[in-house]
Design an enzyme around this catalytic site. Structure first.
Site, PDB file in Angstrom:
ATOM      1  N   MET A   1       0.835  -1.206   0.000  1.00 30.20           N
ATOM      2  CA  MET A   1       0.000   0.000   0.000  1.00 30.20           C
ATOM      3  C   MET A   1       0.866   1.250   0.000  1.00 30.20           C
ATOM      4  SD  MET A   1      -1.309  -0.534   3.862  1.00 30.20           S
ATOM      5  CE  MET A   1      -0.118  -0.765   5.176  1.00 30.20           C
ATOM      6  N   CYS A   2       0.252   2.336  -0.168  1.00 29.88           N
ATOM      7  CA  CYS A   2       0.947   3.621  -0.116  1.00 29.88           C
ATOM      8  C   CYS A   2       1.326   3.901   1.340  1.00 29.88           C
ATOM      9  CB  CYS A   2       0.028   4.719  -0.626  1.00 29.88           C
ATOM     10  SG  CYS A   2      -0.732   4.314  -2.204  1.00 29.88           S
ATOM     11  N   GLN A   3       1.984   5.006   1.570  1.00 28.32           N
ATOM     12  CA  GLN A   3       2.298   5.363   2.954  1.00 28.32           C
ATOM     13  C   GLN A   3       1.888   6.798   3.254  1.00 28.32           C
ATOM     14  OE1 GLN A   3       5.878   4.110   4.818  1.00 28.32           O
ATOM     15  NE2 GLN A   3       5.848   2.082   3.872  1.00 28.32           N
TER      16      GLN A   3
ATOM     17  N   ASN B   1      -4.478   5.451   2.521  1.00 36.39           N
ATOM     18  CA  ASN B   1      -3.848   4.249   1.994  1.00 36.39           C
ATOM     19  C   ASN B   1      -4.731   3.053   2.267  1.00 36.39           C
ATOM     20  OD1 ASN B   1      -3.197   3.271   4.510  1.00 36.39           O
ATOM     21  ND2 ASN B   1      -1.000   3.326   4.221  1.00 36.39           N
TER      22      ASN B   1
END
Lengths: 294, 294
Positions: free
Chosen positions: A1-3, A113
């Site tokens: 996932m993104c952060q 996220n």
């Protein structure tokens, strides 16, 4: 996932140290290399809040825009930053968090996220097509911006004028709970005054205040002694997906916990009745299972 | 008054040359030193339009953010830039143009130079207080953002869905005419596709296309031969308050003329029946008379 990276402070604060470590995860120490964005809420001498944003579609560890953010000491009261690994939505600037909309004369910034489920995304698209996108519509094609617009349309449809904080926070927390049923949903939201953090899986925070000490980055060979750069009354909270330093006590949010910060301090906590804390490995596994990039 | 710079092109284009001259007017060759902002509409390979913005409260000729804009070649389809000399509204970031709002899933950017009359500003505040700010409200305290929000509230109240271009442009031009009765009103508006320029006093444009030639900046010792950096089909229009080069034929807009550009070319012209062209000196004098900074 993104952060995610967030900051909420009681005094104008340079987030450069945290950002130095965070940006390295955008292609160097981690693979979130589909761009980054950061929103700074700054306060004038008269107390007015202004917002400035930086977005780039280059990996944050290489981006000249991230270089500027690193070398131009911007002192902000609130910050929301995001490094992206594209899952839903293309690679263009329109899909780079944080997303910003004006609400009752305030700028609101939002970063997410996780990954909403296909069913939930379809449901929001149907709502939009049926006239529930009166105030806000997404510009890009991420699930995240769709969710943000949904949340704000619900907010403005529910309250004709800005409600008091108690009602506002109750509404936002209830909506975040609802959204987290529709997918994996970690988010940061700020209007430049308060800062909301909702954990669907992984989110940590740390409040730095006197007595200040040394901090060492996890992603870079860099340390700072905050005693040298702070005054005794400073209070600064940093919120992030995975702790940025390896010698401080980060507090983990439980799954479905929501915290609201103001002036650097937690002012509201909403804890689920059953408290679950994921290990970082389990959080990453969960993200993989729902199709979020890890 | 402040100064405007706009670009509309049929191919991703670096505005660096024009910006090099323009930014010097922010404190060096002219005194618009209360910050600057620039909005870039960029196109992905798939044709999606994304927006990125840079704002700084430092004078543009000194600003590290303007240095980045100069040295990081951003290729955009549309650009709106503004250097500010504060008249109405404080010095914070919230008052720095261009202002941006999302309209029907598009980002719209707006910059203004001039000064609305006190009566007109009061009228708009009364309208807002009476429920006519349902969709948009200003964040800062400039007359410019107040006007932009008024325009967009009228737009969304009039059309439930996005109208076709003919109706949209007719509406925008009629509104600009109305606004120019309420004060000194030069503006640029773009949604990343079309670019509207309205002249209340001073506005010039120049369309560069083959055969390309040399251009020399008026504000810096710099020239470029566009033949070396273009292809034969490129078409780029630059719009500005006062011509940026001193060896090209800039076209002046008449007072109350409105032009709309797309793909680098003028696609719509609305000329008043009585055509008046102010000299640059007369334009500056007019701005002084209504309290705009010059």
């Amino acid at each position: 996932m993104c952060q995610l990276l967030g900051m909420n402070a009681n005094t104008p604060t340079d987030i450069g140290f945290s950002f130095t470590g965070f940006r390295k995860r955008g292609g160097l120490t981690d693979h979130h290399e589909d761009g980054f964005g950061v929103a700074f809420f700054e306060r004038t001498a008269l107390g007015d809040i202004g917002l400035r944003q930086f977005h780039d579609d280059k990996p944050s560890h290489l981006s000249p825009v991230a270089d500027l953010v690193n070398h131009y000491p911007i002192e902000a009261m609130n910050v929301i930053a995001h490094i992206r690994k594209a899952t839903t939505g293309g690679h263009g600037l329109a899909n780079i968090h944080p997303f910003v909309r004006e609400v009752w004369g305030e700028q609101w910034a939002f970063a997410h996220n996780g990954q909403m489920s296909a069913d939930f995304i379809n449901r929001l698209h149907r709502l939009n097509a049926n006239g529930n996108a009166q105030y806000y519509q997404p510009v890009g094609d991420t699930d995240s911006e769709l969710v943000f617009c949904y949340l704000l349309n619900r907010l403005k449809s529910t309250f004709k004028h800005r409600p008091d904080d108690t009602r506002l926070f109750a509404f936002l927390i209830a909506q975040c709970r609802y959204l987290s049923v529709g997918g994996l949903f970690n988010c940061l939201i700020s209007n430049g005054d308060w800062h909301l953090a909702y954990a669907g899986s992984l989110l940590f925070y740390l409040t730095r205040k006197a007595p200040f000490g040394e901090a060492r980055l996890a992603d870079d060979d860099l340390s700072i002694n905050f005693k040298d750069v702070t005054s005794a009354t400073d209070c600064v909270t940093i919120i992030t997906t995975i702790p940025l330093t390896n010698n401080e006590q980060w507090q983990q949010l439980a799954v479905n916990e929501c915290l609201i910060f103001r002036q650097g301090r937690m002012v509201h906590q909403d804890l689920p009745s059953k408290k679950t804390y994921l290990s970082i490995d389990d959080g990453i596994t969960l993200a993989r299972q729902v199709g979020a990039s890890v």
